[in-house]
Design an enzyme around this catalytic site. Structure first.
Site, mmCIF file in Angstrom:
data_model
loop_
_atom_site.group_PDB
_atom_site.id
_atom_site.type_symbol
_atom_site.label_atom_id
_atom_site.label_comp_id
_atom_site.label_asym_id
_atom_site.label_seq_id
_atom_site.Cartn_x
_atom_site.Cartn_y
_atom_site.Cartn_z
ATOM 1 N N GLY A 180 -9.169 -3.673 3.768
ATOM 2 C CA GLY A 180 -7.769 -3.269 3.733
ATOM 3 C C GLY A 180 -7.142 -3.123 5.105
ATOM 4 N N TYR B 11 1.675 -10.028 -7.994
ATOM 5 C CA TYR B 11 1.838 -9.656 -6.585
ATOM 6 C C TYR B 11 3.326 -9.756 -6.246
ATOM 7 C CZ TYR B 11 -3.239 -10.080 -5.725
ATOM 8 O OH TYR B 11 -4.603 -9.922 -5.728
ATOM 9 N N PRO C 41 -10.647 -0.245 8.209
ATOM 10 C CA PRO C 41 -11.993 0.142 7.805
ATOM 11 C C PRO C 41 -12.545 1.278 8.663
ATOM 12 C CG PRO C 41 -12.073 -1.848 9.106
ATOM 13 C CD PRO C 41 -10.620 -1.496 8.958
ATOM 14 N N PRO D 291 -11.574 -8.331 2.331
ATOM 15 C CA PRO D 291 -12.647 -8.609 3.299
ATOM 16 C C PRO D 291 -12.592 -7.771 4.562
ATOM 17 C CG PRO D 291 -11.016 -10.375 3.275
ATOM 18 C CD PRO D 291 -10.685 -9.480 2.115
ATOM 19 N N LEU D 292 -11.382 -7.278 4.896
ATOM 20 C CA LEU D 292 -11.252 -6.426 6.087
ATOM 21 C C LEU D 292 -11.157 -4.965 5.680
ATOM 22 C CD1 LEU D 292 -8.666 -8.650 8.012
ATOM 23 C CD2 LEU D 292 -11.176 -8.742 8.093
HETATM 24 N N1 LIG Z 1 -9.283 -9.189 -7.344
HETATM 25 C C1 LIG Z 1 -8.731 -8.037 -7.034
HETATM 26 O O1 LIG Z 1 -8.762 -7.082 -7.815
HETATM 27 C C2 LIG Z 1 -8.091 -7.865 -5.674
HETATM 28 C C3 LIG Z 1 -7.700 -6.581 -5.253
HETATM 29 C C4 LIG Z 1 -7.147 -6.446 -3.976
HETATM 30 C C5 LIG Z 1 -6.969 -7.569 -3.167
HETATM 31 N N2 LIG Z 1 -7.335 -8.795 -3.619
HETATM 32 C C6 LIG Z 1 -7.143 -10.009 -2.775
HETATM 33 O O2 LIG Z 1 -7.699 -9.764 -1.490
HETATM 34 C C7 LIG Z 1 -6.747 -10.139 -0.494
HETATM 35 C C8 LIG Z 1 -6.979 -9.347 0.783
HETATM 36 O O3 LIG Z 1 -6.856 -7.971 0.522
HETATM 37 P P1 LIG Z 1 -5.945 -6.991 1.411
HETATM 38 O O4 LIG Z 1 -4.818 -7.750 2.007
HETATM 39 O O5 LIG Z 1 -5.664 -5.797 0.587
HETATM 40 O O6 LIG Z 1 -6.925 -6.491 2.550
HETATM 41 P P2 LIG Z 1 -7.630 -7.157 3.829
HETATM 42 O O7 LIG Z 1 -7.489 -8.626 3.846
HETATM 43 O O8 LIG Z 1 -8.968 -6.564 3.890
HETATM 44 O O9 LIG Z 1 -6.764 -6.520 5.022
HETATM 45 C C9 LIG Z 1 -5.399 -6.825 5.185
HETATM 46 C C10 LIG Z 1 -4.845 -5.899 6.240
HETATM 47 O O10 LIG Z 1 -5.504 -6.153 7.477
HETATM 48 C C11 LIG Z 1 -4.553 -6.497 8.485
HETATM 49 N N3 LIG Z 1 -5.139 -7.601 9.256
HETATM 50 C C12 LIG Z 1 -5.443 -8.830 8.826
HETATM 51 N N4 LIG Z 1 -6.013 -9.570 9.798
HETATM 52 C C13 LIG Z 1 -6.057 -8.771 10.887
HETATM 53 C C14 LIG Z 1 -6.510 -8.951 12.218
HETATM 54 N N5 LIG Z 1 -7.066 -10.094 12.625
HETATM 55 N N6 LIG Z 1 -6.376 -7.905 13.101
HETATM 56 C C15 LIG Z 1 -5.837 -6.732 12.705
HETATM 57 N N7 LIG Z 1 -5.385 -6.504 11.449
HETATM 58 C C16 LIG Z 1 -5.496 -7.515 10.547
HETATM 59 C C17 LIG Z 1 -3.295 -6.891 7.764
HETATM 60 O O11 LIG Z 1 -2.148 -6.531 8.502
HETATM 61 P P3 LIG Z 1 -1.224 -7.665 9.196
HETATM 62 O O12 LIG Z 1 -0.365 -8.238 8.111
HETATM 63 O O13 LIG Z 1 -0.460 -6.882 10.219
HETATM 64 O O14 LIG Z 1 -2.133 -8.675 9.805
HETATM 65 C C18 LIG Z 1 -3.372 -6.043 6.487
HETATM 66 O O15 LIG Z 1 -2.835 -4.755 6.727
HETATM 67 C C19 LIG Z 1 -5.404 -9.828 -1.166
HETATM 68 O O16 LIG Z 1 -4.329 -10.492 -0.529
HETATM 69 C C20 LIG Z 1 -5.664 -10.344 -2.558
HETATM 70 O O17 LIG Z 1 -5.483 -11.757 -2.572
HETATM 71 C C21 LIG Z 1 -7.908 -8.961 -4.838
#
Ligand SMILES: NC(=O)c1ccc[n+]([C@@H]2O[C@H](COP(=O)([O-])OP(=O)(O)OC[C@H]3O[C@@H](n4cnc5c(N)ncnc54)[C@H](OP(=O)(O)O)[C@@H]3O)[C@@H](O)[C@H]2O)c1
Length: 283
Positions: free
Chosen positions: A215, A60, A218, A212-213
């Site tokens: 990305g 990352y 949604p 969980p969100l």
């Molecule tokens: N195992 C795997 O293959 C894999 C693959 C992908 C991801 N992951 C893990 O999953 C974690 C989460 O994934 P992700 O960051 O891609 O997606 P996510 O958690 O589903 O969504 C993150 C996005 O949502 C926004 N957000 C977060 N909280 C919010 C809220 N309360 N209101 C409005 N917007 C909000 C964030 O922007 P802001 O910064 O502006 O809040 C960011 O753009 C990653 O950090 C990683 O650790 C694992």
């Protein structure tokens, strides 16, 4: 598959080996894209707010900025209780291109790199990312997982997990060494893994759904928006509350670089959706 959803008020989940992590964690994948001071601030706020589950990886990074460096800068010497989970398997060149996944022989180097970057002597949880890897590593998941089990015996790793796995791959890994957590692609818009999520509960294993969100953008149904409005809550809070109701072993890791969004996400622990709402969302 149907699943009975209900709320368990526990804020933490205890892994089979006895280690505890907060159910709502923080995913750090996107933090290297944020302004570094803001990223460090959100990490400190998370610890102050009771987050004890940070999901990171040496792969990352964006340019010179990496999630591991930010964690170390913000939290080292880790005076607070901090649970750090790391994924290994994928490899990237310094310019960001993904190369062949780490072989069994290369996994020790991957774990040592994470230890070095984080300033730790032991990683709380290390996942082997197994599925959706290109090119195929040319070794079985069992061979590669055995290499991590050896590092656990050597004391470099507390617990072992697997990521992007099928039920068959989970069974293959469990035949090699105890699995404490599964991190798989699952959220309200992608629910195909419900059976494996339920299996993890039966096995006492944490299920860590990503992203969980969905990305952050949604294609949520009108029902989600209606339910959010009815509770005076945001859509992300409803998405997390729905995940938390899937079982006490479900530990989402929303990613954010915003203190306000962090607070919003943590408030999901107090949002209780009605059984009819849960049923409508789960479908
Ligand atoms: N195992 C795997 O293959 C894999 C693959 C992908 C991801 N992951 C893990 O999953 C974690 C989460 O994934 P992700 O960051 O891609 O997606 P996510 O958690 O589903 O969504 C993150 C996005 O949502 C926004 N957000 C977060 N909280 C919010 C809220 N309360 N209101 C409005 N917007 C909000 C964030 O922007 P802001 O910064 O502006 O809040 C960011 O753009 C990653 O950090 C990683 O650790 C694992």
């Amino acid at each position: 598959m149907t699943i009975n959803q209900e709320y368990d008020r526990a804020r933490d989940f205890t892994l089979p080996g006895g280690a505890t992590l907060s159910r709502i964690g923080l995913g750090t994948m996107r933090l290297p894209l944020a302004e570094p001071a803001a990223a460090r601030e959100v990490l400190r706020r998370a610890v102050e707010s009771g987050v004890d589950h940070f999901d990171t990886a040496a792969f990352y990074f964006a340019g010179e900025r990496s999630a591991n460096a930010l964690l170390r800068e913000a939290l080292h010497p880790y005076r607070e209780r901090v649970f750090i989970a790391v994924k290994v398997g994928p490899q990237r060149t310094p310019d960001g291109a993904f190369t062949a996944p780490a072989t069994a022989a290369e996994l020790r180097g991957a774990v040592e790199r994470n230890l070095r970057e984080l300033g730790l002597e032991r990683l709380d949880l290390v996942y082997l990312r197994i599925g959706a890897m290109s090119p195929d590593p040319g070794e079985s998941p069992a061979e590669r997982f055995a290499a991590l089990a050896e590092l656990r015996r050597a004391g470099l790793v507390g617990e072992l997990g697997v990521s992007n796995v099928t039920a068959g791959q989970l069974a293959e890994a469990r035949a090699v060494a105890p699995v404490a957590a599964v991190q798989n692609h699952f959220n309200l818009t992608r629910r195909a893994d419900l059976a494996l999520l339920a299996e993890c509960r039966a096995l006492g294993i944490a299920y860590v759904p990503f992203p969980p969100l969905a990305g952050g953008d949604p294609a949520v149904s009108p029902a989600v928006r209606r339910i959010a409005e009815a509770h005076g809550a945001t859509v992300p809070r409803v998405l997390l509350a729905w995940l938390l109701a899937l079982g006490p072993h479900v530990c989402p890791i929303p990613g954010t670089s915003s203190p306000a969004h962090l607070a919003d996400n943590l408030a999901a622990a107090d949002l209780e959706l009605a059984p009819a709402e849960l049923a409508e969302l789960t479908g």
